[in-house]
Scaffold this motif. Structure first.
Motif, PDB file in Angstrom:
ATOM      1  N   ASP B  26       0.882  -1.165   0.000  1.00  0.00           N
ATOM      2  CA  ASP B  26       0.000   0.000   0.000  1.00  0.00           C
ATOM      3  C   ASP B  26       0.926   1.223   0.000  1.00  0.00           C
ATOM      4  O   ASP B  26       1.502   1.574   1.030  1.00  0.00           O
ATOM      5  N   THR B  27       1.074   1.845  -1.154  1.00  0.00           N
ATOM      6  CA  THR B  27       2.095   2.905  -1.271  1.00  0.00           C
ATOM      7  C   THR B  27       1.791   4.121  -0.399  1.00  0.00           C
ATOM      8  O   THR B  27       2.672   4.934  -0.129  1.00  0.00           O
ATOM      9  N   GLY B  28       0.558   4.225   0.062  1.00  0.00           N
ATOM     10  CA  GLY B  28       0.222   5.335   0.958  1.00  0.00           C
ATOM     11  C   GLY B  28       0.715   5.118   2.378  1.00  0.00           C
ATOM     12  O   GLY B  28       0.719   6.031   3.189  1.00  0.00           O
ATOM     13  N   ARG B  29       1.124   3.898   2.697  1.00  0.00           N
ATOM     14  CA  ARG B  29       1.450   3.564   4.090  1.00  0.00           C
ATOM     15  C   ARG B  29       2.895   3.114   4.286  1.00  0.00           C
ATOM     16  O   ARG B  29       3.214   2.457   5.262  1.00  0.00           O
ATOM     17  N   ILE B  30       3.739   3.419   3.310  1.00  0.00           N
ATOM     18  CA  ILE B  30       5.130   2.975   3.415  1.00  0.00           C
ATOM     19  C   ILE B  30       6.096   4.132   3.189  1.00  0.00           C
ATOM     20  O   ILE B  30       5.691   5.212   2.735  1.00  0.00           O
ATOM     21  N   ALA B  31       7.342   3.890   3.513  1.00  0.00           N
ATOM     22  CA  ALA B  31       8.421   4.803   3.146  1.00  0.00           C
ATOM     23  C   ALA B  31       9.549   3.939   2.588  1.00  0.00           C
ATOM     24  O   ALA B  31       9.688   2.773   2.972  1.00  0.00           O
ATOM     25  N   VAL B  32      10.301   4.511   1.657  1.00  0.00           N
ATOM     26  CA  VAL B  32      11.331   3.741   0.969  1.00  0.00           C
ATOM     27  C   VAL B  32      12.678   4.461   1.059  1.00  0.00           C
ATOM     28  O   VAL B  32      12.763   5.684   0.900  1.00  0.00           O
ATOM     29  N   GLU B  33      13.693   3.649   1.316  1.00  0.00           N
ATOM     30  CA  GLU B  33      15.062   4.157   1.344  1.00  0.00           C
ATOM     31  C   GLU B  33      15.858   3.347   0.331  1.00  0.00           C
ATOM     32  O   GLU B  33      15.733   2.117   0.276  1.00  0.00           O
ATOM     33  N   LYS B  34      16.630   4.045  -0.505  1.00  0.00           N
ATOM     34  CA  LYS B  34      17.479   3.341  -1.478  1.00  0.00           C
ATOM     35  C   LYS B  34      18.917   3.783  -1.264  1.00  0.00           C
ATOM     36  O   LYS B  34      19.214   4.982  -1.301  1.00  0.00           O
ATOM     37  N   ASN B  35      19.768   2.812  -1.003  1.00  0.00           N
ATOM     38  CA  ASN B  35      21.193   3.076  -0.750  1.00  0.00           C
ATOM     39  C   ASN B  35      21.386   4.160   0.316  1.00  0.00           C
ATOM     40  O   ASN B  35      22.235   5.043   0.185  1.00  0.00           O
ATOM     41  N   GLY B  36      20.528   4.103   1.331  1.00  0.00           N
ATOM     42  CA  GLY B  36      20.685   5.008   2.468  1.00  0.00           C
ATOM     43  C   GLY B  36      19.963   6.337   2.349  1.00  0.00           C
ATOM     44  O   GLY B  36      19.932   7.108   3.313  1.00  0.00           O
ATOM     45  N   ASP B  37      19.365   6.621   1.182  1.00  0.00           N
ATOM     46  CA  ASP B  37      18.652   7.891   1.016  1.00  0.00           C
ATOM     47  C   ASP B  37      17.153   7.644   0.847  1.00  0.00           C
ATOM     48  O   ASP B  37      16.741   6.673   0.205  1.00  0.00           O
ATOM     49  N   ILE B  38      16.365   8.564   1.410  1.00  0.00           N
ATOM     50  CA  ILE B  38      14.908   8.479   1.256  1.00  0.00           C
ATOM     51  C   ILE B  38      14.539   8.662  -0.213  1.00  0.00           C
ATOM     52  O   ILE B  38      15.092   9.523  -0.897  1.00  0.00           O
ATOM     53  N   VAL B  39      13.599   7.840  -0.683  1.00  0.00           N
ATOM     54  CA  VAL B  39      13.030   8.063  -2.023  1.00  0.00           C
ATOM     55  C   VAL B  39      11.661   8.711  -1.815  1.00  0.00           C
ATOM     56  O   VAL B  39      10.750   8.062  -1.287  1.00  0.00           O
ATOM     57  N   PRO B  40      11.486   9.973  -2.195  1.00  0.00           N
ATOM     58  CA  PRO B  40      10.174  10.610  -2.018  1.00  0.00           C
ATOM     59  C   PRO B  40       9.110   9.895  -2.861  1.00  0.00           C
ATOM     60  O   PRO B  40       9.430   9.348  -3.928  1.00  0.00           O
ATOM     61  N   LYS B  41       7.871   9.921  -2.385  1.00  0.00           N
ATOM     62  CA  LYS B  41       6.796   9.226  -3.109  1.00  0.00           C
ATOM     63  C   LYS B  41       6.710   9.665  -4.565  1.00  0.00           C
ATOM     64  O   LYS B  41       6.464   8.853  -5.462  1.00  0.00           O
TER      65      LYS B  41
END
Lengths: 256, 64
Positions: B26-41
Motif C-alpha cells: 500500500d504505497t500510501g502507508r510505506i516509506a522507501v530508502e534506497k542506498n541510504g537515502d529516502i526516495v520521495p513518493k
C-alpha cells in the motif's frame, strides 16, 4: 487546571499520558486511547510486510499525534535513518529517539542519543530523546535542540517503577524542558508519584499491555497521572523530620 | 541483483513503482530508502533499480 497545557516543540496537549502501542492487539488501540485520554501515541518503524494488510494507522483515532520511535537503532546514524523514514510516511515530525547497544537491559546509549538529537533537531524534527537520567547528558540534549527529555524509570518493559527516582528529580529541578518519564512505570501509583515530583508527563506501554484489562488500566493510569499533576500544582504538604504536629486545636478539653 | 528488505531480487532495470505495485504494498502507508537515502513518493515512478541497489521498504507497527 484547564490552562495547564503540556507544550512540546510548540504543540499544546491537555493529556499528560503518552500511550505506547506495542505488544497488544490493534483492535484495542481505540479503546486504550479513549480510556487513557491520550493525545500522543508511540509507534515503531519496521520492514513492511505485504502479507498483513492491516495497518496500525487505521486503528488510531484521528487527531492523535503520532510519535514514531527509532527502536532498533544501535547508533545515531541508524536512528537518523529511521526518523527520516518515519517522517516520509507523512504523519508529522515528532520522533522519540531511542538508541540501544545493550540488548540484555535495553539501556539507552546516551552519547549516541545526543548526536542523533542534534542532527534531527537541525532537520526540523520535534525530538524527544529517551535517555538514562544523567544531568550532564540532559543538559547536552537541551543544547542539541531536544523538545523534551525522556528519562527511564527502570528497564524497558520491567514494570519495576521509579528505580531512578532521585535522578529524575534532579532533571525535573534543573532542566527547563518537559521531563517525561518513560520506561518501567508499572502501575498508576508510580505514575502518580512521578507526576507529584513534577514530571511533565508519563509514557507507558508494557504496564497496560500486560494488564488483565487493558482499557481499564489505561483509565486507572489516566487518573493516577491527573491526581499526581494536581498534587504537584497544589504543592505537597511538608514532611516533618521528627516529632508530630496535631491536626486538631490544642485547646484544653474535658480537663482542668 | 537488488536487495529489498534483505532479500535478493532479480529486478534491476525495473522501476520502484512497478515493484511496489506487483509486490502488493500500500504505497500510501510505506516509506522507501534506497542506498541510504529516502526516495520521495513522487519519485517512485522514475526510480529505476540498478544492480547492487539496497532498498528498505518500511511501515509503522505497534511500539513503545
Amino acid at each position: 487546571m484547564n490552562n495547564d497545557k503540556l507544550i512540546i516543540g510548540g504543540h499544546e496537549f491537555n493529556s499528560r499520558f503518552i500511550l505506547g502501542s506495542g505488544k497488544y492487539s490493534l483492535k484495542l488501540i481505540e479503546a486504550a486511547v479513549k480510556d487513557a485520554g491520550a493525545e500522543i501515541i508511540t509507534l515503531a518503524v519496521r520492514r513492511a510486510n505485504t502479507k498483513e494488510q492491516e495497518n496500525i494507522l487505521d486503528y488510531i483515532p484521528k487527531g492523535v499525534t503520532l510519535l514514531p520511535n527509532t527502536s532498533g537503532a544501535r547508533d545515531a546514524k541508524e536512528a537518523v535513518r529511521i526518523a527520516r523514514l518515519a517522517r516520509e510516511m507523512g504523519c508529522g515530525n515528532f520522533v522519540k529517539v531511542e538508541i540501544m547497544r545493550d540488548m540484555k537491559y535495553l539501556l539507552p546509549d546516551n552519547q549516541e542519543t545526543i548526536k542523533a538529537t542534534e542532527i534531527l533537531a537541525g532537520e526540523g524534527f520535534v525530538v524527544m530523546p529517551y535517555m538514562y537520567p544523567d544531568l550532564n547528558v540532559a543538559r547536552d540534549l537541551v543544547s542539541a535542540g531536544a523538545a523534551a527529555v525522556m528519562p527511564l524509570a527502570s528497564p524497558i518493559g520491567s514494570n519495576k517503577g521509579l528505580a531512578t527516582k532521585d535522578f529524575i528529580q534532579i532533571l525535573v529541578d534543573e532542566i527547563d524542558l518537559p521531563i517525561i518519564v518513560d520506561a518501567g512505570i508499572g502501575k498508576p501509583s508510580q505514575a502518580c508519584e512521578a507526576m507529584e515530583m513534577g514530571a511533565a508527563a508519563i509514557m507507558a506501554n508494557t504496564a497496560l499491555a500486560t494488564a488483565g484489562d487493558l482499557p481499564m488500566m489505561a483509565s486507572a493510569f489516566r487518573q493516577g497521572i491527573e491526581a499526581g499533576r494536581k498534587a504537584y500544582l497544589a504543592g505537597l504538604g511538608r514532611v516533618l523530620t521528627r516529632g508530630a504536629s496535631a491536626s486538631d486545636p490544642l485547646t484544653g478539653f474535658l480537663r482542668d | 541483483m537488488v536487495k529489498i528488505n534483505g532479500e535478493n531480487l532479480d529486478i534491476a532495470g525495473r522501476t520502484l513503482f512497478e515493484y511496489l505495485l506487483d509486490a502488493g504494498y500500500d504505497t500510501g502507508r510505506i516509506a522507501v530508502e534506497k542506498n541510504g537515502d529516502i526516495v520521495p513518493k513522487a519519485a517512485y515512478e522514475k526510480t529505476v533499480f540498478a544492480d547492487g541497489d539496497i532498498v528498505e521498504v518500511v511501515s509503522f507497527v505497534g511500539g513503545g
